[in-house]
Design a protein around this motif. Structure first.
Motif, PDB file in Angstrom:
ATOM      1  N   ALA A  38       0.831  -1.206   0.000  1.00 22.74           N
ATOM      2  CA  ALA A  38       0.000   0.000   0.000  1.00 22.74           C
ATOM      3  C   ALA A  38       0.867   1.258   0.000  1.00 22.74           C
ATOM      4  O   ALA A  38       0.605   2.223  -0.743  1.00 22.74           O
ATOM      5  N   ASP A  39       1.908   1.250   0.813  1.00 21.24           N
ATOM      6  CA  ASP A  39       2.793   2.410   0.891  1.00 21.24           C
ATOM      7  C   ASP A  39       3.564   2.612  -0.411  1.00 21.24           C
ATOM      8  O   ASP A  39       3.835   3.755  -0.806  1.00 21.24           O
ATOM      9  N   ALA A  40       3.917   1.520  -1.076  1.00 25.16           N
ATOM     10  CA  ALA A  40       4.657   1.629  -2.331  1.00 25.16           C
ATOM     11  C   ALA A  40       3.803   2.290  -3.407  1.00 25.16           C
ATOM     12  O   ALA A  40       4.301   3.109  -4.195  1.00 25.16           O
ATOM     13  N   GLU A  41       2.517   1.951  -3.462  1.00 25.17           N
ATOM     14  CA  GLU A  41       1.639   2.597  -4.445  1.00 25.17           C
ATOM     15  C   GLU A  41       1.571   4.096  -4.189  1.00 25.17           C
ATOM     16  O   GLU A  41       1.710   4.908  -5.121  1.00 25.17           O
ATOM     17  N   ALA A  42       1.360   4.469  -2.926  1.00 26.44           N
ATOM     18  CA  ALA A  42       1.254   5.887  -2.595  1.00 26.44           C
ATOM     19  C   ALA A  42       2.557   6.627  -2.904  1.00 26.44           C
ATOM     20  O   ALA A  42       2.543   7.752  -3.428  1.00 26.44           O
TER      21      ALA A  42
END
Length: 394
Positions: free
Chosen positions: A132-136
Motif C-alpha cells: 500500500a505504501d509503495a503505491e502511494a
C-alpha cells in the motif's frame, strides 16, 4: 574324526564363508551418489543423488517462489522511472491470483508466497503494508514529488544518478519487499519448517517412496530446504566470476562474504552431508549437519548486515544520502531476517534496538547517525564473534 564328521565341518565352513560374503555384499559404497536399497553411499562432491539411475532431488515449488520474488522486485523497480505501481497488483503477485499473479507473472504456477510467509508477519500485515505504501509513494514520484523526511517518493542515488522509491522513513521498497521475503519466506521455511524434526526427524518416512516420485518424504523435505538456498549443485568457495549469474538471493550473498568467511564450502558441505545422512538413515549425522546450517545461515545474514552497515557509514561520510539509504535498506532487511531462526543468537529486543533506534530514531533513516550505525555493528560483532576479525573488511 571320520569321513562324515569331516564332511560336515567342511560344509559348515563353506556355508559360513558364503554367509560372510553375502553380508559384506549388502554394505557397498558408492562415490557417485547412487542410492539403492540397503546401500550405504559416500558423500558426493555435489548436491546430486540418484536412485536406479534417476535423480531423487526435486524442489520446483521453491524455484517458482524465487522466480515470483524476482518478478515482484522488477515490477516495483518500474516506479524508479516514474511509473505508478498498484497495491492490488502486488497483492495478486503475493497471493498468486489465478496462478499467474493476476497476469503479472511471466509464468504459471500453483504455488504462492503468502501461504509460506512467517505467520506473525502475516498477522501484522507487514507486506500488505509495504504494498500500500509503495503505491502511494509511486504516485508521489510520478507527480514529481521528491522524497524528504516524512515524505515518500523518489530519491536519487548519487553514484549512478538513478532514482529509487523510498517510504517516508527513507527505506527503499525494492529492498523491503525482496530482502524481506528472503527472510519471511525463504529463511522462515528453511528454519521453521524443513529443517525441523517434523519434516526430517527420526519418525519421518524414509523407506517408502512418495507415490509417483523417486524420493522419500524425508529426502524431499531436505531438498526443499536446499531449494530455498538456491545454489548450483556444484557451488563452492572461490566461485568463478563467469558463473555469478547462476547465483541469486541467499547463495548470492553467501558468495559475497565467502572470501572472508568461507560460507560457500561450509553451507554446501552441510547440505550435501545432511542429504547423504538421510540416504544412509544416519539421524545423528543429519542432526549435526542441520546444526551447522542453522548456525551458518544465521551468521550469513549477520555478516551481510555488517557489510551494508559499513557501506552506509562510507556513503554518509561522503554525504551521499541516496546511496546511504539504499545500503541501509539492505542492512535493515538482513538484520530483520535474523528473527526467523528459532535458534537465533540475537534477541528480539536487540533486533528492535538496531532497527528502530540505531538505524535512526523511530526507525527513520533521515535521523540516522554514525554513532548509531557503529553501535549496531558492535552489537552484531559481539553476538557473532566470527565476524570480529573481518568486521571492517566485510
Amino acid at each position: 574324526m571320520n569321513f562324515l564328521e569331516g564332511y560336515k565341518l567342511k560344509s559348515l565352513g563353506t556355508l559360513l564363508v558364503v554367509l560372510l560374503v553375502a553380508a559384506a555384499g549388502c554394505d557397498t559404497t558408492s562415490s557417485d551418489g547412487e542410492d539403492n536399497e540397503n546401500e550405504q553411499i559416500e558423500v558426493p562432491d555435489t548436491y546430486e543423488f540418484t536412485r536406479n539411475g534417476e535423480s531423487t532431488v526435486a524442489y520446483p515449488g521453491q524455484t517458482d517462489r524465487l522466480d515470483m520474488v524476482e518478478e515482484m522486485k522488477a515490477y516495483i523497480s518500474t516506479a524508479h522511472q516514474g511509473e505508478v505501481i498498484s497495491e492490488q497488483a502486488l497483492l495478486d503477485m503475493f497471493e498468486n491470483k489465478d496462478g499467474n499473479g493476476g497476469g503479472h507473472f511471466s509464468f504459471t504456477s500453483d504455488r504462492d508466497l503468502k501461504s509460506k510467509t512467517f505467520a506473525p508477519d502475516l498477522d501484522n500485515n507487514l507486506f500488505e503494508g509495504f504494498f500500500a505504501d509503495a503505491e502511494a509513494a509511486s504516485e508521489n514520484g510520478s507527480a514529481g514529488i521528491r522524497a524528504q523526511n516524512g515524505v515518500a517518493g523518489l530519491l536519487e542515488r548519487e553514484d549512478s544518478g538513478s532514482d529509487i522509491l523510498v517510504d517516508e522513513k527513507g527505506r527503499e521498497f525494492t529492498q523491503l519487499v525482496e530482502k524481506g521475503l528472503m527472510g519471511a519466506v525463504f529463511y522462515n521455511q528453511i528454519f521453521n519448517v524443513y529443517l525441523t524434526d517434523e519434516r526430517i526427524g527420526p519418525n519421518v518416512e524414509n523407506e517408502e517412496l512418495r507415490e509417483g516420485t523417486n524420493y522419500t518424504d524425508k529426502e524431499h523435505h531436505f531438498d526443499e530446504a536446499y531449494g530455498y538456498f538456491d545454489a548450483p549443485v556444484d557451488f563452492y568457495s572461490d566461485w568463478p566470476d563467469a558463473r555469478t549469474d547462476e547465483l541469486r538471493f541467499w547463495s548470492k550473498y553467501s558468495n559475497g562474504s565467502d572470501p572472508l568467511l568461507g560460507f560457500n564450502d561450509t553451507i554446501m558441505d552441510a547440505f550435501i552431508r545432511g542429504r547423504t545422512a538421510i540416504v544412509n538413515d544416519n539421524q545423528t549425522e543429519l542432526d549435526e549437519q542441520v546444526q551447522v546450517l542453522y548456525e551458518n545461515l544465521e551468521l550469513l545474514s549477520a555478516a551481510t548486515a555488517v557489510h551494508y552497515i559499513n557501506s552506509t557509514l562510507q556513503h554518509l561520510n561522503n554525504s551521499n544520502q541516496g546511496e546511504a539509504f539504499h545500503a541501509l535498506s539492505e542492512a535493515w532487511a538482513f538484520v530483520n531476517a535474523l528473527k526467523y531462526s528459532p535458534q537465533r543468537v540475537i534477541s528480539t529486543d536487540q533486533i528492535d534496538q538496531i532497527l528502530n533506534s540505531d538505524f535512526g530514531e523511530n526507525g527513520n533513516f533521515w535521523n540516522v547517525k554514525s554513532s548509531g550505525l557503529n553501535n549496531a555493528k558492535a552489537t552484531l560483532v559481539d553476538l557473532y564473534p566470527d565476524l570480529e576479525p573481518v568486521q571492517d573488511q566485510l
